[in-house]
Structure formats: structure tokens, C-alpha cells
Write a protein that holds these residues in place. Sequence first.
Motif, PDB file in Angstrom:
ATOM      1  N   UNK A 179       0.875  -1.177   0.000  1.00 19.88           N
ATOM      2  CA  UNK A 179       0.000   0.000   0.000  1.00 19.88           C
ATOM      3  C   UNK A 179       0.905   1.218   0.000  1.00 19.88           C
ATOM      4  N   UNK A 180       0.518   2.261  -0.734  1.00 18.49           N
ATOM      5  CA  UNK A 180       1.406   3.416  -0.848  1.00 18.49           C
ATOM      6  C   UNK A 180       0.641   4.725  -0.759  1.00 18.49           C
ATOM      7  N   UNK A 181       1.101   5.613   0.108  1.00 20.57           N
ATOM      8  CA  UNK A 181       0.613   6.990   0.153  1.00 20.57           C
ATOM      9  C   UNK A 181       1.673   7.936  -0.414  1.00 20.57           C
ATOM     10  N   UNK A 182       2.610   7.383  -1.207  1.00 18.35           N
ATOM     11  CA  UNK A 182       3.688   8.190  -1.784  1.00 18.35           C
ATOM     12  C   UNK A 182       3.574   8.123  -3.305  1.00 18.35           C
ATOM     13  N   UNK A 183       3.628   9.270  -3.983  1.00 19.77           N
ATOM     14  CA  UNK A 183       3.368   9.281  -5.434  1.00 19.77           C
ATOM     15  C   UNK A 183       4.389   8.495  -6.257  1.00 19.77           C
ATOM     16  N   UNK A 184       5.602   8.279  -5.735  1.00 17.33           N
ATOM     17  CA  UNK A 184       6.640   7.601  -6.525  1.00 17.33           C
ATOM     18  C   UNK A 184       6.530   6.078  -6.492  1.00 17.33           C
ATOM     19  N   UNK A 185       5.683   5.529  -5.628  1.00 18.90           N
ATOM     20  CA  UNK A 185       5.619   4.073  -5.469  1.00 18.90           C
ATOM     21  C   UNK A 185       4.164   3.612  -5.556  1.00 18.90           C
ATOM     22  N   UNK A 186       3.948   2.461  -6.200  1.00 18.72           N
ATOM     23  CA  UNK A 186       2.598   1.917  -6.353  1.00 18.72           C
ATOM     24  C   UNK A 186       2.564   0.480  -5.854  1.00 18.72           C
ATOM     25  N   UNK A 187       1.404   0.022  -5.396  1.00 15.19           N
ATOM     26  CA  UNK A 187       1.280  -1.374  -4.985  1.00 15.19           C
ATOM     27  C   UNK A 187       1.746  -2.301  -6.113  1.00 15.19           C
ATOM     28  N   UNK A 188       2.500  -3.321  -5.747  1.00 19.05           N
ATOM     29  CA  UNK A 188       3.054  -4.244  -6.736  1.00 19.05           C
ATOM     30  C   UNK A 188       4.481  -3.926  -7.127  1.00 19.05           C
ATOM     31  N   UNK A 189       4.949  -2.693  -6.858  1.00 21.95           N
ATOM     32  CA  UNK A 189       6.353  -2.353  -7.137  1.00 21.95           C
ATOM     33  C   UNK A 189       7.291  -3.213  -6.279  1.00 21.95           C
ATOM     34  N   UNK A 190       8.414  -3.604  -6.872  1.00 22.48           N
ATOM     35  CA  UNK A 190       9.483  -4.254  -6.110  1.00 22.48           C
ATOM     36  C   UNK A 190      10.540  -3.200  -5.766  1.00 22.48           C
ATOM     37  N   UNK A 191      11.017  -3.220  -4.523  1.00 21.94           N
ATOM     38  CA  UNK A 191      12.026  -2.239  -4.108  1.00 21.94           C
ATOM     39  C   UNK A 191      13.132  -2.927  -3.316  1.00 21.94           C
ATOM     40  N   UNK A 192      14.323  -2.332  -3.381  1.00 22.25           N
ATOM     41  CA  UNK A 192      15.449  -2.776  -2.555  1.00 22.25           C
ATOM     42  C   UNK A 192      15.781  -1.629  -1.614  1.00 22.25           C
TER      43      UNK A 192
END
Lengths: 345, 345
Positions: free
Chosen positions: B82-95
Amino acid sequence: MSGTMKQVVLASYAKGNPKPSDFRIEQVPVPEPGEREMLLQTLYIAVDPLIRFSLDEKLLSGASRMDLGAVMVGPTVCKVVASNHPDYSPGDFVEGRTAWAEYAVVAPDQSDYRGPPRKLDPSLAPVSTALGALGGPGQTAYEGVVNVGRLKAGETIVVSAAAGAVGSMAGQIAKALGARAVGIAGGEAKCKALLDLGFDAVADYKEPDFADQLKAALPEGADVYFENVGGDVTLAVLPLLKRGARMPMCGFIAYYGVGMEGPGPDHLPGFYRHIMAKGLEIKGFAGIFAGQKGLDDIAGWIKEGKVRFPESLVDGIDAVPEAFSSVFSGHDHVGKLLVRIAPET
Amino acid sequence: MSGTMKQVVLASYAKGNPKPSDFRIEQVPVPEPGEREMLLQTLYIAVDPLIRFSLDEKLLSGASRMDLGAVMVGPTVCKVVASNHPDYSPGDFVEGRTAWAEYAVVAPDQSDYRGPPRKLDPSLAPVSTALGALGGPGQTAYEGVVNVGRLKAGETIVVSAAAGAVGSMAGQIAKALGARAVGIAGGEAKCKALLDLGFDAVADYKEPDFADQLKAALPEGADVYFENVGGDVTLAVLPLLKRGARMPMCGFIAYYGVGMEGPGPDHLPGFYRHIMAKGLEIKGFAGIFAGQKGLDDIAGWIKEGKVRFPESLVDGIDAVPEAFSSVFSGHDHVGKLLVRIAPET
């Protein structure tokens, strides 16, 4: 030339720091020069601490062992007495690596990688400086400060064994480059001499508050640590090095008598931790790499009055074993310690 | 999202090498993301040995201490839930560097010097490689071999902890550069895996003839020693380094539990002697300096089939304390050791 002379031979391998009794003075005939050889009269012997590496009975890394009974050899300044070699004439002054003896026969054509004896111009500087500021110690200081340490104007260098031949030059070269120089030495006289030479601050490792003195002398830490010593001195310096500091290493007199392993605890883990935590760069080096460029720059600084060349003299070949041993026991001399074997004229 | 999750907290400071009992698994509510925050589901936790530095009760050089009871933090790959930040969306993979927990709330705007979590393209490479070949370990190997070690084609590198995440990359990068790579690892399986990865020779430090194996693997010595270990392994490597060898140091796992002083004898004098005798250059470094250039070069080599990225997986957050501890006791895994916390899809 006939007659006899004195020479210094190795009587026993050193255990720990060398003692005068590890050496013996012998009376032998003055040697005769053969074809393309010359006879030198020794004027100055430099009691170079690196010679210690050759005095271990059990060969250690980096050493080539002396034979018992062999004549000691090291850096000297000599005068040509007789020459069968076209490049050298009687009266010439030369710097080279020759016997710890009153006279020596040398074959310039058979020199090692250092090259044949270097002729000196006594009108440029006292010939004894060829063993100090304008010789190996000057080149070593230059290589460590300029090429390995990459010291820049405005940075701070801390120098161990700062009152020695190499250390006193390293600090003065740092000042000539516009850097701040902090010296570590033992005893009030040496520390005062360093301030007289232009060091910005000093710390006396023989005082119980040495670590505090050092901290006060390095309020913002050091960019370069010119390493001559190792041991407790270095353990006090390491926490004061800045991130990315360089540590040119040309010697470690505290360990020369120790071999590969000293008494515990093991300080290597802490040394590693400092290297990693601060991204330190450590490099072993020898002065010979500074070459003529180093000597030329130093000569220029001497001319401009920016660099002086302190020397301490003791007299006579009988004094050589004691002088050499004193290098390891924290003597009171400042600058290059030379034994004067004969007057220049 | 509601419900509970597991997290790993520090139960006691480590004495020597970390033990599983130094950690505790807690069941806590899944946190809620606030404004400009996001909720991540943890997929992979990398049990990074450098975390050991934070686990000493008494703070040592280079460490920032964890509080007892605090949630452990380290390198992870996560999926945005879940994201409340404009640069990240649900389903994104991050390190990034997040909690050892099944879920974590992260505020990308408040990241430290490492920057906000890095978005990953799963079509380029498996997302887990962001913790290995295409992440910190790859960058560390690149920085050490290419920038600090300055390894050239035709030279020889010897790598300690060669079967680890950094070491296995260092050897492969060396091969990609046209150099000869010798690996040091413990156990037959690891040594065989290194040969499969393309290392030219190996030496097994768990075997009694380790020193002889190493000598045979380095008949002409080594130009670069990639240092991950310290201790007995390093004492065996030092005599085999060539004059002027470089020693990039990114870790010293043998000493992580030791602090500043290990049990005697003191090996620092011997270390100094090697540095001086061979003009060694030693430098501590961190992989972050290799930057994007390192990652791009590695991605290119992977594409050309020159570099592989071995991984070892264990499953479930309950396995994290054991996996972390195993890093210090010479486990049998090859390549990057990851704990898989949840499936990617």
C-alpha cells in the motif's frame, strides 16, 4: 697506502634491540685498490636503523642476513684517497654504501641497483648532508609526504619519530607545502627542537599524558600519518586519523627487534577495524623512488630557507656500535645521527 | 491492512560471534502507513555480516550501536503493498534497508545517505539479485577489484571468503577482466562450486594442508589480495603477495567478534614487516563508491554470460537468527545467503 685500520664486524646476531656488544672492532691492514677500483677514506657513517633487518639469526621477511664475523656495511660519505678508476680522482667526495671501516676499497663498476658511489659537490652543501637532507632520509621523507601521502596545503600531517633524520625532514617538507605538521618525539629537548624547526605542535611519547597531548595537537584529526614507529605510538595515533587518511610507512622501529610476533594481545584486529571504519590507505615504501626530483625540491627549499638539516655528530669508529644501538633505545639526538670517522680535510 | 506479523529484535548484545539466542521473534500488529509513507511486504532479507558491528555492548570504532529490544534492520527486497507516496505503487518491487520483519512502513522522503528505496525491474533480472550481484555485494566486489585493487588482465587475484556473496562476485569480475582468480573457501563443496564459477584454483582453509594448497595455487604469488577475512587465512596469504601488491579490504569476519584486541601473540609486527618488505598497499573501502557504473558493468557481464549470481535460500522469518549466525561460523552456503520471507507473487 700501507698501515692498519679499524673496522666493525658483527659479533653476534641481535636479540631484540641491538647492543654494542653485538659488534666487535678489529684492527686489519688497510686494503689495496685493484684495477678499476679505488681506496676511500671514510668520513661519516650513518647508523641507519634499517640495517637491523640484516641482524636476525633466523631470516625474516624482507631481510638478507649478515654472516657472523662479516664487516658491517651501510650508508657513508667518503673521500677518494687513491683511484684506479677514470671517473674518480683523489680528493673527490662520494656518498655510497660501504664498510663500517676507516678505509674501504670500492669497485664502481660492480655496484648494486643503487648505482656507483655518487660524487658530491662540497660547494653546494656540507658533504654530510648527502646522508641526511640531501640523501636517503630526505628522499624517504619526500616520497612519504609528497608521493605516497599526497599531502596537500591546508591538510594536517602527524609524524612519528619526528626528531629523527626522516621525521624532521618530513615535518619541514610538510610545512614547505603549506600543511600543518605535528611531531611525536621522546623528551623535552627533542620536542623543543621540533618546534624550533617549525613544527606547529608536538607530543612527547615519554610523558604519561601523551595521548592527551596528541589529541590536543590534533583537534581536527590528521589527514596523513607518516609512520616510522608502530607499537604504542601508533595505537595512540589511529583513533585520531580522519576518514580517508593516508599512512605512508617507511619504518617501524618499535618492532624491529620483535620479529613476526610480539607479546599479546593481538592488535591486528583493532588495526583492521580502523582501516575499515575510516577507509584508511596504508602503503610501505622506500625513499629511493623519490629519485632526483625529491633531492632537487629539497635543495630548493634549503636555498629558500624553508628546510634546515639538523645533524648530531659523535666521533670515531670506536663509537659506531654504541651510536647504532642508541637509535633503538630512544637517544637524545635530533636530526641525522652521524659518526664522524675522520675530518673532511 | 490489519492483522499481526513477526519481527526479529535484539535480545542481547553479541559476545564473540552472534548466536541465534541473541535475537527474539516477536508477534506485533502490522503497522499502518501514514502520509507519504508506504507499507512494504518483505520478500528477502540479506543477512549482512557488517550488521555485526552494531551488536557490541561497548561501542567500538566504526560502529553505531543497536538498542536492546529494537527491531533489527538490514538490506531487503520488498513488494509495495500500500502506498501513500506518489513515486511508489502497490506491486512495485524495491530494494532498501528495512526492518527484519514480515512487513515494514517506510517514509521514502526521510531516507538516509543511501537514498530512498530503489525500484527494481523484475524483467531485467530476478529481484533477489538486488541484494547480491546487482546490489551491495556486487558493488563491493567491483570497487575492490577494479577501483581499489586496480587489477589488470594477466595479473592474479586471491580472494578470501570466496564462496560468499562478495567473494564469488570478486573472482568472477576478475575473470571477466582477463585476470587469474584464486579462491579461498572452507569445505569441498564450496571449493568445487568456485571452480564451477570459473575460478582458476582454490584452497580449502579447513584442510590441514591449506598453506600448501595456497602455495600451489599461487606459484608466482598474487598481485591483489581481496580481503574479507583476516586471521589465520590472511597470515597464510601475506607471504605469497608480490612486491607492490594491493590489498583492498572490505571486511574481516574472523575479527568481528574480537573487538580491538585478540588473544596473543601480537601479529601486528609481522603485518608491518610484510607491508614494508613488499611495499604493500592496503585500503579499507565500501561498495557504495562503485556507484551505478559498477552495477552497469556487472549487468553487462551477466548478459554476456561471464558472471553468474549464485544464491542460497532458506525460508521464513523464524530462520533469520540462525541464518545470520551461520555467516560467522563457516556455513555451507555458496553465494549470497538470503532468507525468503514471502513468495514474490
